[in-house]
Design a protein around this motif. Structure first.
Motif, PDB file in Angstrom:
ATOM      1  N   ARG A   1     -37.051 -25.600   8.276  1.00 48.86           N
ATOM      2  CA  ARG A   1     -36.518 -25.368   9.614  1.00 48.86           C
ATOM      3  C   ARG A   1     -35.881 -23.999   9.674  1.00 48.86           C
ATOM      4  O   ARG A   1     -35.110 -23.610   8.786  1.00 48.86           O
ATOM      5  N   SER A   2     -36.212 -23.227  10.708  1.00 50.45           N
ATOM      6  CA  SER A   2     -35.611 -21.922  10.934  1.00 50.45           C
ATOM      7  C   SER A   2     -35.160 -21.862  12.389  1.00 50.45           C
ATOM      8  O   SER A   2     -35.974 -21.665  13.290  1.00 50.45           O
ATOM      9  N   GLY A   3     -33.867 -22.085  12.619  1.00 47.30           N
ATOM     10  CA  GLY A   3     -33.377 -22.152  13.987  1.00 47.30           C
ATOM     11  C   GLY A   3     -33.985 -23.352  14.690  1.00 47.30           C
ATOM     12  O   GLY A   3     -33.912 -24.482  14.219  1.00 47.30           O
ATOM     13  N   ALA A   4     -34.639 -23.100  15.827  1.00 47.48           N
ATOM     14  CA  ALA A   4     -35.264 -24.178  16.594  1.00 47.48           C
ATOM     15  C   ALA A   4     -36.710 -24.418  16.177  1.00 47.48           C
ATOM     16  O   ALA A   4     -37.383 -25.269  16.759  1.00 47.48           O
ATOM     17  N   TRP A   5     -37.201 -23.699  15.139  1.00 48.86           N
ATOM     18  CA  TRP A   5     -38.621 -23.736  14.801  1.00 48.86           C
ATOM     19  C   TRP A   5     -38.855 -24.319  13.413  1.00 48.86           C
ATOM     20  O   TRP A   5     -38.041 -24.162  12.505  1.00 48.86           O
ATOM     21  N   THR A   6     -39.991 -24.986  13.275  1.00 52.47           N
ATOM     22  CA  THR A   6     -40.471 -25.430  11.962  1.00 52.47           C
ATOM     23  C   THR A   6     -41.497 -24.416  11.490  1.00 52.47           C
ATOM     24  O   THR A   6     -42.484 -24.146  12.188  1.00 52.47           O
ATOM     25  N   ARG A   7     -41.282 -23.841  10.313  1.00 49.91           N
ATOM     26  CA  ARG A   7     -42.138 -22.767   9.827  1.00 49.91           C
ATOM     27  C   ARG A   7     -42.737 -23.109   8.464  1.00 49.91           C
ATOM     28  O   ARG A   7     -42.122 -23.807   7.653  1.00 49.91           O
TER      29      ARG A   7
ATOM     30  N   CYS B   1     -37.641 -30.975  10.157  1.00 49.45           N
ATOM     31  CA  CYS B   1     -38.981 -30.476  10.497  1.00 49.45           C
ATOM     32  C   CYS B   1     -39.793 -31.540  11.228  1.00 49.45           C
ATOM     33  O   CYS B   1     -39.669 -32.736  10.966  1.00 49.45           O
TER      34      CYS B   1
END
Length: 273
Positions: free
Chosen positions: A25-31, A79
């Protein structure tokens, strides 16, 4: 004249492959955090509004005795990922041994995974051993599905002999919360109403997570696809659906209607092709 020695027998080439991905998880995003792929197994990642969509691919085009295939995902906390396969997996006639498929996914605390592989087609005299394990962390959830089709009705194929061992497990903090073992042999194909009732296609869907049983009413409302026998139950953070059909197409139509109820957003793009 000296006789030439007889050539040594050559073992048939077997297909082996493994694809594993990790997400964070990176901020509001799953990367995507890591990717490993080898042999006949490949994986592609597509961004969507609901989170990454992973598509696994077996480049060998099918499996037979001695082939091995492994897929795996690791989702860190929070995530949300959807994973599927690019096309139907095919288990062909096996002269010796069984093809083996291992699926092992890990979903971190608060995460969610939709594991939605396309159907597996079993051909006459095929042998397949598959084990699927999904490990859930605290407050994590998953939606998983497996569909089996016995031959291709449109091609006039009949399956008279096969061996399928298919085990699905969902664990939470190491403890089993769902266990679905299946063993299908020649005897099951002619066992009558006690087993397949003449069905050539069948599927199992399960939603596991806090409050999953609340979707039972909405699920039952769409279990009316012509040509499909279906049943659903829900309790204790689990919702399960069983489907049987005379052919793969009505089964697929019913699955698509269920996915529209059980998940956010459209079905994976490869399911729409």
């Amino acid at each position: 004249m000296t006789a030439c020695p007889a050539p040594h027998p050559v073992s048939p080439e077997r297909s082996h492959g493994a694809a594993r991905l990790s997400f964070r998880r990176s901020g509001a995003w799953t990367r995507l955090a890591g990717l490993h792929q080898s042999g006949s197994a490949k994986a592609f990642v597509h961004p969507t509004a609901q989170g990454p969509e992973v598509v696994f691919l077996n480049t060998s085009g099918g499996m037979t005795g001695g082939d091995r295939l492994s897929f795996g995902l690791k989702l860190e906390a929070g995530c949300r990922v959807t994973a599927t396969t690019q096309t139907a997996e095919r288990a062909y006639r096996s002269a010796e041994g069984a093809a083996q498929v291992t699926v092992d996914h890990e979903v971190g605390p608060g995460g969610h995974l939709d594991w939605l592989p396309q159907e597996t087609i079993l051909f006459d005299h095929s042998a397949l051993q598959r084990a699927t394990t999904i490990r859930l962390g605290k407050d994590a959830s998953c939606l998983l599905m497996e569909a089996i089709v016995l031959g291709r009705a449109a091609m006039g194929e009949t399956v008279r002999s096969l061996h399928l061992t298919d085990r699905r497990k969902v664990l939470r903090d190491g403890m089993p919360v769902l266990y679905e073992p299946l063993s299908l042999t020649d005897a099951a194909l002619v066992a009558g109403t006690g087993v397949l009732q003449g069905a050539r296609a069948f599927a199992s869907l399960a939603l596991v997570g806090q409050g999953a049983e609340a979707a039972l009413g909405a699920v039952r409302q769409v279990l009316d696809e012509p040509g499909v026998n279906a049943g659903a139950s829900g309790f204790d953070g689990k919702l399960t659906v069983r489907l049987m059909a005379a052919d793969g197409w009505p089964l697929r139509r019913q699955i698509l209607r269920l996915l529209a109820v059980l998940r956010e957003g459209p079905v994976p793009r490869v399911w729409q092709m």
